[in-house]
Design a protein around this motif. Structure first.
Motif, mmCIF file in Angstrom:
data_model
loop_
_atom_site.group_PDB
_atom_site.id
_atom_site.type_symbol
_atom_site.label_atom_id
_atom_site.label_comp_id
_atom_site.label_asym_id
_atom_site.label_seq_id
_atom_site.Cartn_x
_atom_site.Cartn_y
_atom_site.Cartn_z
ATOM 1 N N GLN A 6 0.826 -1.204 0.000
ATOM 2 C CA GLN A 6 0.000 0.000 0.000
ATOM 3 C C GLN A 6 0.863 1.259 0.000
ATOM 4 N N LEU A 7 1.938 1.252 0.772
ATOM 5 C CA LEU A 7 2.827 2.410 0.804
ATOM 6 C C LEU A 7 3.522 2.592 -0.533
ATOM 7 N N ILE A 8 3.968 1.506 -1.131
ATOM 8 C CA ILE A 8 4.659 1.592 -2.420
ATOM 9 C C ILE A 8 3.708 2.080 -3.505
ATOM 10 N N GLU A 9 2.473 1.614 -3.487
ATOM 11 C CA GLU A 9 1.498 2.104 -4.468
ATOM 12 C C GLU A 9 1.243 3.595 -4.278
ATOM 13 N N GLN A 10 1.210 4.066 -3.027
ATOM 14 C CA GLN A 10 1.038 5.497 -2.776
ATOM 15 C C GLN A 10 2.273 6.275 -3.233
ATOM 16 N N MET A 11 3.454 5.680 -3.114
ATOM 17 C CA MET A 11 4.675 6.317 -3.613
ATOM 18 C C MET A 11 4.578 6.521 -5.129
ATOM 19 N N PHE A 12 4.084 5.522 -5.842
ATOM 20 C CA PHE A 12 3.915 5.646 -7.294
ATOM 21 C C PHE A 12 2.888 6.722 -7.628
ATOM 22 N N VAL A 13 1.821 6.810 -6.845
ATOM 23 C CA VAL A 13 0.817 7.849 -7.073
ATOM 24 C C VAL A 13 1.442 9.231 -6.904
ATOM 25 N N GLU A 14 2.270 9.392 -5.872
ATOM 26 C CA GLU A 14 2.938 10.676 -5.642
ATOM 27 C C GLU A 14 3.922 11.005 -6.755
ATOM 28 N N CYS A 15 4.433 9.983 -7.431
ATOM 29 C CA CYS A 15 5.321 10.202 -8.579
ATOM 30 C C CYS A 15 4.535 10.540 -9.843
ATOM 31 N N GLY A 16 3.228 10.427 -9.776
ATOM 32 C CA GLY A 16 2.403 10.695 -10.949
ATOM 33 C C GLY A 16 2.181 9.469 -11.805
ATOM 34 N N VAL A 17 2.417 8.300 -11.252
ATOM 35 C CA VAL A 17 2.224 7.045 -11.981
ATOM 36 C C VAL A 17 1.157 6.255 -11.238
ATOM 37 N N ASN A 18 -0.053 6.282 -11.739
ATOM 38 C CA ASN A 18 -1.153 5.546 -11.116
ATOM 39 C C ASN A 18 -1.228 4.144 -11.694
ATOM 40 N N GLY A 19 -1.432 3.169 -10.831
ATOM 41 C CA GLY A 19 -1.469 1.776 -11.258
ATOM 42 C C GLY A 19 -2.565 1.463 -12.240
ATOM 43 N N TRP A 20 -3.686 2.199 -12.179
ATOM 44 C CA TRP A 20 -4.792 1.897 -13.083
ATOM 45 C C TRP A 20 -4.603 2.567 -14.446
ATOM 46 N N GLU A 21 -3.694 3.543 -14.522
ATOM 47 C CA GLU A 21 -3.417 4.191 -15.802
ATOM 48 C C GLU A 21 -2.196 3.595 -16.480
ATOM 49 N N TYR A 22 -1.205 3.261 -15.692
ATOM 50 C CA TYR A 22 0.042 2.714 -16.206
ATOM 51 C C TYR A 22 0.209 1.304 -15.683
ATOM 52 N N ASP A 23 0.838 0.483 -16.469
ATOM 53 C CA ASP A 23 1.059 -0.900 -16.081
ATOM 54 C C ASP A 23 2.358 -0.983 -15.289
ATOM 55 N N ILE A 24 2.242 -0.946 -13.965
ATOM 56 C CA ILE A 24 3.415 -1.035 -13.107
ATOM 57 C C ILE A 24 3.771 -2.513 -12.968
ATOM 58 N N GLN A 25 4.961 -2.843 -13.409
ATOM 59 C CA GLN A 25 5.416 -4.226 -13.406
ATOM 60 C C GLN A 25 5.813 -4.667 -12.003
ATOM 61 N N PRO A 26 5.719 -5.973 -11.706
ATOM 62 C CA PRO A 26 6.138 -6.478 -10.387
ATOM 63 C C PRO A 26 7.613 -6.172 -10.082
ATOM 64 N N GLU A 27 8.450 -6.143 -11.112
ATOM 65 C CA GLU A 27 9.872 -5.837 -10.895
ATOM 66 C C GLU A 27 10.037 -4.406 -10.406
ATOM 67 N N GLU A 28 9.215 -3.488 -10.928
ATOM 68 C CA GLU A 28 9.274 -2.095 -10.493
ATOM 69 C C GLU A 28 8.848 -1.966 -9.032
ATOM 70 N N LYS A 29 7.838 -2.722 -8.637
ATOM 71 C CA LYS A 29 7.403 -2.696 -7.243
ATOM 72 C C LYS A 29 8.468 -3.288 -6.331
ATOM 73 N N GLN A 30 9.157 -4.317 -6.801
ATOM 74 C CA GLN A 30 10.218 -4.923 -5.994
ATOM 75 C C GLN A 30 11.391 -3.954 -5.839
ATOM 76 N N LYS A 31 11.720 -3.216 -6.900
ATOM 77 C CA LYS A 31 12.775 -2.203 -6.802
ATOM 78 C C LYS A 31 12.358 -1.087 -5.846
ATOM 79 N N ALA A 32 11.086 -0.733 -5.878
ATOM 80 C CA ALA A 32 10.582 0.292 -4.960
ATOM 81 C C ALA A 32 10.650 -0.217 -3.518
ATOM 82 N N LEU A 33 10.407 -1.497 -3.300
ATOM 83 C CA LEU A 33 10.516 -2.080 -1.965
ATOM 84 C C LEU A 33 11.959 -2.005 -1.466
ATOM 85 N N THR A 34 12.903 -2.263 -2.359
ATOM 86 C CA THR A 34 14.319 -2.152 -1.998
ATOM 87 C C THR A 34 14.656 -0.727 -1.603
#
Length: 136
Positions: A6-34
């Motif tokens: 949930q925090l990582i998805e909110q981080m992407f929203v703050e970057c201007g990348v919404n999950g429902w508009e852009y296809d955020i790959q699992p690898e990108e989420k894993q890098k964000a977790l790191t």
């Protein structure tokens, strides 16, 4: 229970990348977790321990693990994490988001202060007339 996902998805929203508009790959989420693990280790090193559910090694956790930080620090961490995440995606943060970062950091610092343990003996704090008694 708030998760790291949930925090990582909110981080992407703050970057201007919404999950429902852009296809955020699992690898990108894993890098964000790191990045999130590294950020939380850095904050803990600065004395802002928030109770983050840190893995044994940076990036070794799971997205569905419990976050472990107080809810009052959630948005602040999302904005701070987005600041760290956006350059890797070729994004720049909006002026409003950069201005929100100052207020967000105040919320993170105050959440860290709440978690400082109180040094008490019985019901009275040490130094308030209460003495340590050894023996008997």
């Amino acid at each position: 229970m708030t998760t790291k996902r949930q925090l990582i998805e909110q981080m992407f929203v703050e970057c201007g990348v919404n999950g429902w508009e852009y296809d955020i790959q699992p690898e990108e989420k894993q890098k964000a977790l790191t990045r999130l693990d590294a950020l939380m280790a850095e904050l803990a090193g600065r004395g802002m321990a928030l109770g983050y559910n840190a893995p044994d090694e940076i990036g070794g956790g799971d997205l569905d693990d419990e976050l472990g930080v107080p809810d009052q620090a959630f948005y602040g961490l999302a904005v701070l994490g987005a600041e760290r995440l956006s350059p890797t995606m070729g994004k720049t943060q909006s002026v409003a988001t950069r201005q929100a970062l100052t207020a967000a950091m105040k919320a993170v610092r105050s959440a860290a202060l709440v978690l400082v343990p109180d040094q008490a003996v019985g019901n009275m704090r040490v130094g308030s007339g209460n003495r340590w008694w050894f023996g008997r």
